[in-house]
Design a protein around this motif. Structure first.
Motif, PDB file in Angstrom:
ATOM      1  N   ASP A 178       0.657  -1.226   0.002  1.00 36.78           N
ATOM      2  CA  ASP A 178      -0.227   0.022   0.077  1.00 36.78           C
ATOM      3  C   ASP A 178       0.850   1.120   0.059  1.00 36.78           C
ATOM      4  N   GLY A 179       2.043   1.187  -0.169  1.00 34.87           N
ATOM      5  CA  GLY A 179       3.171   2.245  -0.218  1.00 34.87           C
ATOM      6  C   GLY A 179       3.550   2.598   1.307  1.00 34.87           C
ATOM      7  N   ARG A 180       3.201   2.076   2.208  1.00 40.63           N
ATOM      8  CA  ARG A 180       3.746   2.361   3.493  1.00 40.63           C
ATOM      9  C   ARG A 180       5.215   1.470   3.688  1.00 40.63           C
ATOM     10  N   VAL A 181       5.841   1.974   4.748  1.00 37.03           N
ATOM     11  CA  VAL A 181       7.071   1.652   5.158  1.00 37.03           C
ATOM     12  C   VAL A 181       6.923   0.892   6.596  1.00 37.03           C
ATOM     13  N   GLN A 182       7.252  -0.237   6.746  1.00 39.24           N
ATOM     14  CA  GLN A 182       7.457  -0.790   8.102  1.00 39.24           C
ATOM     15  C   GLN A 182       8.811  -0.950   8.235  1.00 39.24           C
ATOM     16  N   VAL A 183       9.138  -0.692   9.660  1.00 45.42           N
ATOM     17  CA  VAL A 183      10.363  -1.026  10.131  1.00 45.42           C
ATOM     18  C   VAL A 183      10.284  -1.707  11.353  1.00 45.42           C
ATOM     19  N   GLY A 184      11.107  -2.357  11.726  1.00 42.18           N
ATOM     20  CA  GLY A 184      11.134  -3.426  13.102  1.00 42.18           C
ATOM     21  C   GLY A 184      12.409  -3.757  13.527  1.00 42.18           C
ATOM     22  N   GLY A 185      12.544  -4.588  14.574  1.00 46.04           N
ATOM     23  CA  GLY A 185      13.834  -5.075  15.041  1.00 46.04           C
ATOM     24  C   GLY A 185      13.155  -5.611  16.539  1.00 46.04           C
ATOM     25  N   HIS A 186      14.471  -5.458  17.414  1.00 44.32           N
ATOM     26  CA  HIS A 186      14.335  -6.178  18.666  1.00 44.32           C
ATOM     27  C   HIS A 186      15.037  -5.024  19.654  1.00 44.32           C
ATOM     28  N   ALA A 187      14.316  -4.994  20.953  1.00 45.36           N
ATOM     29  CA  ALA A 187      15.148  -4.167  21.927  1.00 45.36           C
ATOM     30  C   ALA A 187      15.371  -5.155  23.172  1.00 45.36           C
ATOM     31  N   TYR A 188      16.588  -4.865  23.957  1.00 44.54           N
ATOM     32  CA  TYR A 188      16.932  -5.638  25.032  1.00 44.54           C
ATOM     33  C   TYR A 188      17.618  -4.773  25.911  1.00 44.54           C
ATOM     34  N   ALA A 189      17.347  -5.021  27.249  1.00 46.81           N
ATOM     35  CA  ALA A 189      17.808  -4.270  28.244  1.00 46.81           C
ATOM     36  C   ALA A 189      18.387  -5.095  29.688  1.00 46.81           C
TER      37      ALA A 189
ATOM     38  N   ILE B 194      12.562  -3.910  28.778  1.00 50.20           N
ATOM     39  CA  ILE B 194      12.370  -2.858  27.897  1.00 50.20           C
ATOM     40  C   ILE B 194      10.784  -2.311  28.341  1.00 50.20           C
ATOM     41  N   GLU B 195      10.713  -1.233  28.737  1.00 53.13           N
ATOM     42  CA  GLU B 195       9.620  -0.227  28.729  1.00 53.13           C
ATOM     43  C   GLU B 195       9.110   0.453  27.447  1.00 53.13           C
ATOM     44  N   GLN B 196       9.870   0.894  26.665  1.00 51.92           N
ATOM     45  CA  GLN B 196       9.215   1.391  25.223  1.00 51.92           C
ATOM     46  C   GLN B 196      10.385   1.242  24.294  1.00 51.92           C
ATOM     47  N   VAL B 197       9.931   1.579  22.914  1.00 51.81           N
ATOM     48  CA  VAL B 197      10.881   1.678  22.086  1.00 51.81           C
ATOM     49  C   VAL B 197      10.135   3.029  21.241  1.00 51.81           C
ATOM     50  N   GLU B 198      11.062   3.979  20.942  1.00 53.37           N
ATOM     51  CA  GLU B 198      10.464   5.126  20.156  1.00 53.37           C
ATOM     52  C   GLU B 198      10.993   5.051  18.613  1.00 53.37           C
ATOM     53  N   VAL B 199      10.533   5.673  17.691  1.00 51.94           N
ATOM     54  CA  VAL B 199      11.051   5.550  16.407  1.00 51.94           C
ATOM     55  C   VAL B 199      11.002   6.865  15.780  1.00 51.94           C
ATOM     56  N   SER B 200      12.032   7.599  15.115  1.00 53.89           N
ATOM     57  CA  SER B 200      11.854   8.639  14.598  1.00 53.89           C
ATOM     58  C   SER B 200      11.926   8.621  12.867  1.00 53.89           C
ATOM     59  N   THR B 201      11.322   9.303  12.145  1.00 50.85           N
ATOM     60  CA  THR B 201      11.326   9.057  10.645  1.00 50.85           C
ATOM     61  C   THR B 201      12.103  10.311  10.178  1.00 50.85           C
TER      62      THR B 201
ATOM     63  N   ARG C 120       5.282   0.100  18.312  1.00 46.97           N
ATOM     64  CA  ARG C 120       4.410  -1.188  18.822  1.00 46.97           C
ATOM     65  C   ARG C 120       5.450  -2.290  19.308  1.00 46.97           C
ATOM     66  N   LEU C 121       5.145  -2.629  20.542  1.00 55.24           N
ATOM     67  CA  LEU C 121       5.921  -3.638  21.145  1.00 55.24           C
ATOM     68  C   LEU C 121       5.238  -5.195  21.381  1.00 55.24           C
ATOM     69  N   SER C 122       6.030  -6.247  21.052  1.00 54.09           N
ATOM     70  CA  SER C 122       5.502  -7.321  21.384  1.00 54.09           C
ATOM     71  C   SER C 122       5.314  -7.435  22.883  1.00 54.09           C
ATOM     72  N   ASP C 123       4.362  -8.328  23.319  1.00 57.66           N
ATOM     73  CA  ASP C 123       3.990  -8.436  24.599  1.00 57.66           C
ATOM     74  C   ASP C 123       4.970  -9.142  25.391  1.00 57.66           C
ATOM     75  N   PRO C 124       5.371  -8.790  26.480  1.00 58.90           N
ATOM     76  CA  PRO C 124       6.506  -9.519  27.397  1.00 58.90           C
ATOM     77  C   PRO C 124       6.593 -10.987  27.174  1.00 58.90           C
TER      78      PRO C 124
ATOM     79  N   THR D 273      13.726   2.606  25.884  1.00 59.61           N
ATOM     80  CA  THR D 273      13.769   3.104  27.341  1.00 59.61           C
ATOM     81  C   THR D 273      13.595   1.582  28.025  1.00 59.61           C
ATOM     82  N   ASP D 274      14.560   1.474  29.249  1.00 57.53           N
ATOM     83  CA  ASP D 274      14.517   0.396  29.821  1.00 57.53           C
ATOM     84  C   ASP D 274      13.223   0.464  30.944  1.00 57.53           C
ATOM     85  N   ALA D 275      13.118  -0.533  31.796  1.00 56.47           N
ATOM     86  CA  ALA D 275      11.782  -0.486  32.510  1.00 56.47           C
ATOM     87  C   ALA D 275      12.185   0.296  33.980  1.00 56.47           C
ATOM     88  N   THR D 276      13.392   0.870  34.298  1.00 53.95           N
ATOM     89  CA  THR D 276      13.776   1.902  35.113  1.00 53.95           C
ATOM     90  C   THR D 276      13.574   3.169  34.797  1.00 53.95           C
TER      91      THR D 276
END
Length: 498
Positions: free
Chosen positions: A394-405, A410-417, A427-431, A469-472
């Motif tokens: 549909d023309g959109r771009v999807q980016v993704g990966g993993h986060a680890y602390a 992991i509390e959250q991941v932020e993306v800048s375009t 959007r994060l996978s459930d713990p 950002t980690d859970a602390t």
């Protein structure tokens, strides 16, 4: 004999000896495969042990896996040289007494192989390879009166060497080079099946990234040839500042109360956005069940069958696991069969594989990597990796990966375009594991990664930046640093074309 004939004879002898060395290595590999019985294995260990620390660090950061492969190639070349020298000396001795050289060459190769690995079978195979090459070179005539005769002898030796080497590669690749350590567990337990199902259900549908339980778990070792241990003869010794040394065999250890855990491991020497970070379900026994109460001591040195060693403060081992299964099956050989150590929140390099001893210390000591300037026993750095950039229909771009602390979670991941000007929460996978520490327990958090993804409408070429950002509540450091000595840091970015 003219000078020309003497020179041709020496060249012929050198070429035949070299071909014999190659065949001896091929024969050893055919019988042993990539196991410690392979003649090149101890040579590789010597190369690793004597490589300057600065060279090791440069190789890890600059060459990565290629550096490890080049080191093993050097060990192979040195092993060929050792066999070649022995074959050449044997040929010279045979010539002196006017005897056929091939029996001497075979015996010399057997002696070298047995001296290196102590394995008779691979030694006999190495001797057979060397003897066959020299016999091929000597076939028909004992002298080399002209240049064409020299050439024929060398060509026969080379052909025999190539044939033996080729057969050795085929046969050896079937011996000891597979990934399994012992027999799989008779049945994957219901608890492990439940965890694997949970991980599958919580994995995000993002093409280009590993699911929450990795399909292909990375492997890094100090040596190029892994130990090949037998669970029936294996034992774990608890020694040092204890009332009485104790030994635990495999049957005793696996008969103790076990637990299953999701644990992520990350390599301290990887690049910031590297691929050496993975997760599995591990089954094992708590280290404290073996050590007992040691409130007055400081540290424990964990030692392995490949001569690796690492020291930990006792506090770090309070939640450590002696793992003997991975994803419901016996540990693969490459991941430490029959038993390895998992220390929550620490870099992967110090999670000792092929564990054989836990020595309780009264004073701190440096571990293997600390002696070389690394700091693997520190907590892992928080990271959000960017591995997938998918252009949707549909023309959109999807980016993704993993986060680890680590154990912080992991509390959250932020993306800048837009290169870091503005940020959107991904959007994060459930713990996979929630903290469930009871009174008096020290478990500090789930030592496991999370997936993230963000889908958006692109506006021309742009730079995507991610941070976690980690859970602390602590934000991943923006400042970039190299892997040496405490692991890489920084925000990951990538240029994206629409």
């Amino acid at each position: 004999m003219t000078d020309s004939e003497t020179t041709r004879g020496r060249l012929r002898a050198f070429a035949v000896a070299l071909a014999g060395g190659v065949a001896a290595v091929g024969g050893s590999y055919a019988a042993a495969g990539l196991t410690p019985a392979f003649a090149a294995a101890p040579v590789s260990a010597v190369v690793v042990a004597n490589t300057p620390d600065a060279v090791v660090t440069w190789s890890i950061q600059t060459l990565g896996d290629l550096g490890h492969q080049l080191g093993f190639a050097l060990a192979l070349a040195l092993t060929v040289g050792l066999f070649g020298a022995a074959v050449g000396a044997a040929g010279a001795l045979a010539d002196r007494f006017g005897l056929p050289g091939w029996p001497f060459a075979g015996l010399a190769a057997v002696a070298v192989a047995f001296g290196l690995s102590g394995a008779l079978g691979p030694g006999l195979a190495a001797g057979a390879g060397a003897a066959a090459v020299v016999a091929a070179a000597e076939f028909g005539v004992r002298t080399a009166p002209d240049r064409s005769a020299v050439r024929r002898r060398v060509l026969r030796a080379a052909a025999a060497s190539a044939a033996i080497g080729g057969v050795g590669v085929v046969l050896g690749s079937r011996r000891g080079g597979d990934s399994t350590g012992g027999s799989p567990a008779a049945d994957v337990s219901a608890d492990v099946r439940e965890l694997l199902t949970e991980a599958d259900g919580k994995s995000l549908d993002v093409s280009g990234i590993e699911p929450l339980v990795s399909r292909d778990f990375y492997q890094v070792d100090i040596n190029s040839v892994d130990p090949d241990l037998n669970a029936e003869s294996w034992s774990l010794r608890v020694t040092g500042a204890v009332d009485e040394p104790r030994d635990f065999d495999y049957e005793t250890l696996t008969g103790m109360d076990a637990e299953d855990r999701f644990v992520t491991l990350r390599c301290v020497g990887e690049s910031l956005n590297g691929q050496k970070m993975d997760t599995a379900v591990w089954t094992g026994v708590a280290v404290t069940d073996l050590l007992g109460d040691l409130p007055g001591e400081c540290c424990v040195m964990a030692r392995a069958a490949d001569d690796f060693f690492e020291e930990f403060p006792l506090a770090a081992l309070e939640d450590a696991l002696l793992a003997y299964e991975m994803n419901g099956e016996a540990l693969p050989r490459g991941h430490g069969y029959p038993v390895r150590l998992l220390v929550p929140g620490h870099w992967g390099e110090i999670n000792v594989k092929w564990l054989t001893e836990l020595e309780v210390l009264e004073e701190p000591q440096d571990g293997y990597w600390e002696k070389r300037g690394w700091h693997g026993t520190g907590p892992v750095e928080t990271v959000a990796k960017l591995h997938a950039v998918n252009h949707l229909d549909d023309g959109r771009v999807q980016v993704g990966g993993h986060a680890y602390a680590g154990t912080r979670g992991i509390e959250q991941v932020e993306v800048s375009t837009d290169g870091g000007e503005t940020w959107t929460t991904a959007r994060l996978s459930d713990p996979l594991a929630e903290t469930d520490a009871g009174e008096g327990e020290s478990w500090s958090g789930p030592d496991v990664w999370r997936q993230w993804e963000h889908t958006y409408d692109p506006d021309g070429p742009h730079e995507v930046v991610v941070r976690a950002t980690d859970a602390t509540g602590t934000l991943q450091p923006r400042e970039e640093s190299e892997a040496f000595p405490s692991g890489p840091t920084g925000w990951v970015s990538r240029r994206v074309e629409p």
